[in-house]
Write an enzyme that holds these catalytic residues in place. Structure first.
Site, PDB file in Angstrom:
ATOM      1  N   ARG A 140      -3.150  -2.975 -11.453  1.00 53.67           N
ATOM      2  CA  ARG A 140      -3.842  -3.920 -10.608  1.00 53.67           C
ATOM      3  C   ARG A 140      -3.726  -5.253 -11.332  1.00 53.67           C
ATOM      4  O   ARG A 140      -3.707  -6.253 -10.506  1.00 53.67           O
ATOM      5  CB  ARG A 140      -5.352  -3.374 -10.817  1.00 53.67           C
ATOM      6  N   THR A 151     -13.077   7.687 -14.561  1.00 48.44           N
ATOM      7  CA  THR A 151     -12.644   6.837 -15.596  1.00 48.44           C
ATOM      8  C   THR A 151     -13.127   7.396 -17.050  1.00 48.44           C
ATOM      9  O   THR A 151     -12.673   7.018 -18.017  1.00 48.44           O
ATOM     10  CB  THR A 151     -13.116   5.497 -15.595  1.00 48.44           C
ATOM     11  N   LYS A 170      -5.631   5.662  -9.312  1.00 47.66           N
ATOM     12  CA  LYS A 170      -6.355   7.090  -8.927  1.00 47.66           C
ATOM     13  C   LYS A 170      -6.445   6.990  -7.378  1.00 47.66           C
ATOM     14  O   LYS A 170      -6.260   7.956  -6.807  1.00 47.66           O
ATOM     15  CB  LYS A 170      -7.564   7.129  -9.764  1.00 47.66           C
ATOM     16  N   THR A 171      -7.096   5.720  -7.071  1.00 47.24           N
ATOM     17  CA  THR A 171      -7.481   5.974  -5.533  1.00 47.24           C
ATOM     18  C   THR A 171      -6.014   5.814  -4.557  1.00 47.24           C
ATOM     19  O   THR A 171      -6.283   6.468  -3.866  1.00 47.24           O
ATOM     20  CB  THR A 171      -8.431   4.505  -5.568  1.00 47.24           C
ATOM     21  N   ASP A 205     -14.795   8.743  -5.654  1.00 43.24           N
ATOM     22  CA  ASP A 205     -14.467   7.901  -6.772  1.00 43.24           C
ATOM     23  C   ASP A 205     -15.638   7.895  -7.811  1.00 43.24           C
ATOM     24  O   ASP A 205     -16.956   8.232  -7.413  1.00 43.24           O
ATOM     25  CB  ASP A 205     -14.367   6.400  -6.440  1.00 43.24           C
TER      26      ASP A 205
END
Length: 358
Positions: free
Chosen positions: A219, A160, A66-67, A111
């Site tokens: 990640r 999230t 997302k980032t 975020d």
């Protein structure tokens, strides 16, 4: 508890390590084919109009990009990126200060936007729609609202937990993209790209081994790659192949399905101590030496998604795959029948079962 290698969260050091591996354009971004296609149309249309893009919301589990996509939005639009987060904006004044400092066309990334304070959310509604904020000066009967015009900007939100966003806020985003877990094949592509950037010799078998243990999360895949690289440099030949990956991840207690020590402790207690359940969450947490919230929010989501743990109104139960993964034979009265099972994505509305007394 020691830091988990397979956690989807990231601290400052982790984010610094990730920054070197982030793609800078949609053509470099691996996976999320549908979201990439849709986002590409949104951005190309905005560039053709020579106007800021519609506001964008990305939702999905941690660690899926997302980032990275927020940074790509700014890069594709040729605009500067301003970053903040929901927890950092606890007052309407905090948001007003950020918004009033934006330049024309700038991209603001928030975020965990669902954790923003409610007064700030209400101010954001007007800012997103009308590009202005009302600054209240004074108190009580003498208070005056002064409208402050804002330059046109693009808000990119990431969350999230999209269900916690108020409907009025969700509706003001022109595009919403949901990021889903990656397939092992997509993770292999991620690993190959990361290995080339890190200067790591990665074989196809090594990439497949790491990708299969990464819980569908880039990640985690990149984190495991760095740890296997360390093992290969110190104890191996320097090449990340299947044998190096298996040996390294055995040291770090990550098994072939991506389960770590906490995951296996939960399943082992459920099967060996309680015969497959049902058992209450708090009892299970005491046995594995963790807080109930840790078991519920850190271990359970992946175990439920993998079909290794069931949640029922009477407690947690082991499913057939659980016994097979642990190499155990379920007792005859093990709760594996259909009558015990709920859909794996269900979250029982009932109260947590009472722990037995005496």
């Amino acid at each position: 508890m020691s830091e988990r290698l397979v956690t989807t969260g990231a601290d400052e050091r982790e984010r610094a390590a990730e920054s070197a591996l982030r793609p800078h354009g949609l053509d470099e971004f691996v996976g999320q084919k549908v979201v990439r296609e849709q986002l590409s149309l949104v951005l190309d249309a905005a560039k053709a109009r020579q106007a800021p893009s519609d506001h964008v919301l990305f939702s999905g589990p941690p660690g899926l990009g997302k980032t990275t996509l927020a940074m790509i939005v700014a890069s594709e639009m040729g605009a500067p990126l301003r970053q903040s987060s929901g927890p950092a904006i606890q007052h309407a004044g905090d948001l007003a200060a950020v918004l009033s400092s934006l330049d024309e066309g700038e991209v603001l990334f928030l975020d965990e936007i669902h954790r923003m304070a409610r007064p700030a959310e209400e101010m954001l509604y007007i800012a997103m729609e009308d590009f202005r904020v009302d600054v209240v000066v004074g108190k009580g009967a003498g208070a005056t609202a002064i409208p402050l015009e804002l330059p046109k900007f693009t808000l990119v939100g990431a969350t999230t937990r999209a269900g916690l966003l108020p409907a009025p806020l969700r509706d003001r985003f022109g595009f919403t993209g949901y990021l889903d877990f990656y397939t092992p094949e997509e993770l292999v592509q991620v690993l190959r790209r990361s290995a080339s950037l890190l200067g790591v010799q990665l074989t196809a078998e090594g990439a497949a081994e790491i990708g299969g243990r990464s819980r569908g999360t880039p990640r985690i895949a990149n984190r495991l790659l760095r740890r296997v690289r360390d093992w290969a440099q110190v104890r191996g030949s320097g090449i990340v192949d299947r044998n190096a990956a298996r040996a390294a991840l055995e040291v770090y207690e990550v098994d072939e399905r991506g389960l770590d020590r906490l995951d296996r402790a939960v399943l082992d207690a459920l099967c060996r101590r309680f015969g497959g359940g049902p058992v209450g969450l708090s009892t299970l947490a005491v046995v594995v030496g963790e807080e109930a919230e840790t078991v519920e929010t850190v271990a359970e989501p992946f175990l439920v998604r993998e079909g290794l743990l069931g949640r029922t109104p009477r407690g947690r139960i082991a499913l057939p795959d659980t016994w097979a993964h642990l190499g155990l034979t379920p007792p005859r009265d093990a709760p594996v029948g259909a009558a015990w099972q709920l859909p794996l994505d269900a979250d029982p509305a009932g109260v947590e079962p009472q722990e037995p007394t005496g």
